[in-house]
Design an enzyme around this catalytic site. Structure first.
Site, PDB file in Angstrom:
ATOM      1  N   HIS A   1      -6.290  -4.995  -7.356  1.00  0.00           N
ATOM      2  CA  HIS A   1      -4.979  -4.742  -6.771  1.00  0.00           C
ATOM      3  C   HIS A   1      -5.151  -4.264  -5.332  1.00  0.00           C
ATOM      4  O   HIS A   1      -4.492  -4.760  -4.411  1.00  0.00           O
ATOM      5  CB  HIS A   1      -4.241  -3.692  -7.612  1.00  0.00           C
ATOM      6  CG  HIS A   1      -2.906  -3.301  -7.110  1.00  0.00           C
ATOM      7  ND1 HIS A   1      -2.733  -2.476  -6.015  1.00  0.00           N
ATOM      8  CD2 HIS A   1      -1.647  -3.582  -7.560  1.00  0.00           C
ATOM      9  CE1 HIS A   1      -1.444  -2.282  -5.795  1.00  0.00           C
ATOM     10  NE2 HIS A   1      -0.768  -2.945  -6.721  1.00  0.00           N
ATOM     11  N   GLY A   2      -5.979  -3.257  -5.134  1.00  0.00           N
ATOM     12  CA  GLY A   2      -6.334  -2.818  -3.796  1.00  0.00           C
ATOM     13  C   GLY A   2      -5.514  -1.691  -3.217  1.00  0.00           C
ATOM     14  O   GLY A   2      -5.882  -1.141  -2.170  1.00  0.00           O
ATOM     15  N   ASP A   3      -4.404  -1.318  -3.853  1.00  0.00           N
ATOM     16  CA  ASP A   3      -3.598  -0.208  -3.335  1.00  0.00           C
ATOM     17  C   ASP A   3      -2.931   0.525  -4.494  1.00  0.00           C
ATOM     18  O   ASP A   3      -1.722   0.774  -4.479  1.00  0.00           O
ATOM     19  CB  ASP A   3      -2.552  -0.709  -2.341  1.00  0.00           C
ATOM     20  CG  ASP A   3      -1.907   0.428  -1.555  1.00  0.00           C
ATOM     21  OD1 ASP A   3      -2.523   1.508  -1.444  1.00  0.00           O
ATOM     22  OD2 ASP A   3      -0.782   0.243  -1.038  1.00  0.00           O
ATOM     23  N   ILE A   4      -3.732   0.880  -5.478  1.00  0.00           N
ATOM     24  CA  ILE A   4      -3.195   1.610  -6.627  1.00  0.00           C
ATOM     25  C   ILE A   4      -2.977   3.070  -6.240  1.00  0.00           C
ATOM     26  O   ILE A   4      -3.913   3.785  -5.891  1.00  0.00           O
ATOM     27  CB  ILE A   4      -4.158   1.535  -7.828  1.00  0.00           C
ATOM     28  CG1 ILE A   4      -4.190   0.116  -8.401  1.00  0.00           C
ATOM     29  CG2 ILE A   4      -3.765   2.535  -8.910  1.00  0.00           C
ATOM     30  CD1 ILE A   4      -2.903  -0.318  -9.075  1.00  0.00           C
TER      31      ILE A   4
END
Length: 279
Positions: free
Chosen positions: A171-174
């Protein structure tokens, strides 16, 4: 209301009605709209020059297929039409005094996102490229007292990126306010579309939720959060802390480059490093 050309095009393309402005960020504008088949929906319009993160993010959200992430009803190069999620976020849960519950719910949401899927993912950004700002800036760009912290964090980030870890879509931006209630469950929004070590998707949660410094900037919370994530995911506790250190330094580097405050990251790094170095 007078519609912008981009909004007019999206309304016509997807036969939308009653667009209402919700919020605006540096890269996008969000509207609540009505859709004939889905009822209330969220329309996210990307601003010109929004960057690869946002363009890849829409494709990544669609790739999740509604499993652990918001459902996507339509996708265009500069727009995403997705389910409307008016409920609380995990940030609300944590800020209401239920941080431990929010941590476990966040881990469950990430596990659903990390589930194996048959279809290939969209184009993804490698973590090494994601960390370019941290290495480009270097510790000397930080305030003098923070330079040893930044140097240690940069070295940890380098070691992580040099390691032969399994790579998977991320996801990269949890963070807590990117996970929203959907019915009886929780789903993620706003992915960045990265690829790399799965432990990275837990890194940002250590310095979140937003507007909760009294909660987050606390050594006991760092320890409790790391232990809970390790117990839930099976990932090594120190490895999770290493990525938390690296990402906190990266987010500080982004803020330095943008000329925005980075005191939060400077305060967070010694807490994370102390637990990490304790082993």
């Amino acid at each position: 209301m007078t519609l912008s050309p981009a909004l007019s095009a999206a309304v016509a393309h997807w036969a939308l009605a009653s667009p209402a402005f919700v919020t605006e960020t540096a890269t996008s504008v969000l509207y609540r709209v009505d859709h004939a088949d889905h009822g209330p929906a969220a329309l996210k319009l990307l601003k010109p020059g929004a960057g690869d993160d946002e363009a890849q993010g829409g494709a990544m959200l669609a790739w999740y297929g509604g499993h652990g992430a918001a459902r996507v009803f339509g996708l265009a190069p500069d727009a995403v039409l997705m389910e409307w999620l008016p409920g609380e976020t995990l940030g609300d849960v944590a800020r209401a005094g239920r941080d431990d519950a929010a941590t476990l719910l966040l881990a469950e949401a990430v596990e659903r996102l990390h589930a194996r899927r048959d279809a290939p993912p969209p184009e993804l950004t490698p973590l090494r490229r994601r960390f370019a700002s941290l290495f480009r800036l270097g510790p000397d760009a930080w305030p003098e007292k923070a330079r040893p912290l930044a140097a240690r964090a940069t070295a940890i980030a380098q070691d992580l990126l040099d390691a032969d870890a399994p790579a998977q879509p991320l996801h990269g931006d949890i963070h807590h306010d990117n996970i929203l209630r959907s019915g009886d469950g929780w789903v993620a929004i706003d992915p960045k579309g990265l690829i790399g070590d799965p432990a990275y998707d837990y890194a940002n949660s250590f310095q979140n939720p937003e507007q909760a410094d009294a909660l987050v900037l606390d050594a006991a919370r760092v320890a409790r959060h790391a232990t809970a994530l390790a117990g839930r995911t099976g990932l090594p506790r120190r490895h999770l802390l290493a990525w938390a250190v690296a990402h906190t330094a990266l987010s500080g580097a982004w803020n330095i480059e943008d000329g925005t405050p980075f005191a939060h990251q400077v305060a967070m790094l010694p807490l994370l490093l102390a637990d990490y170095e304790a082993g």
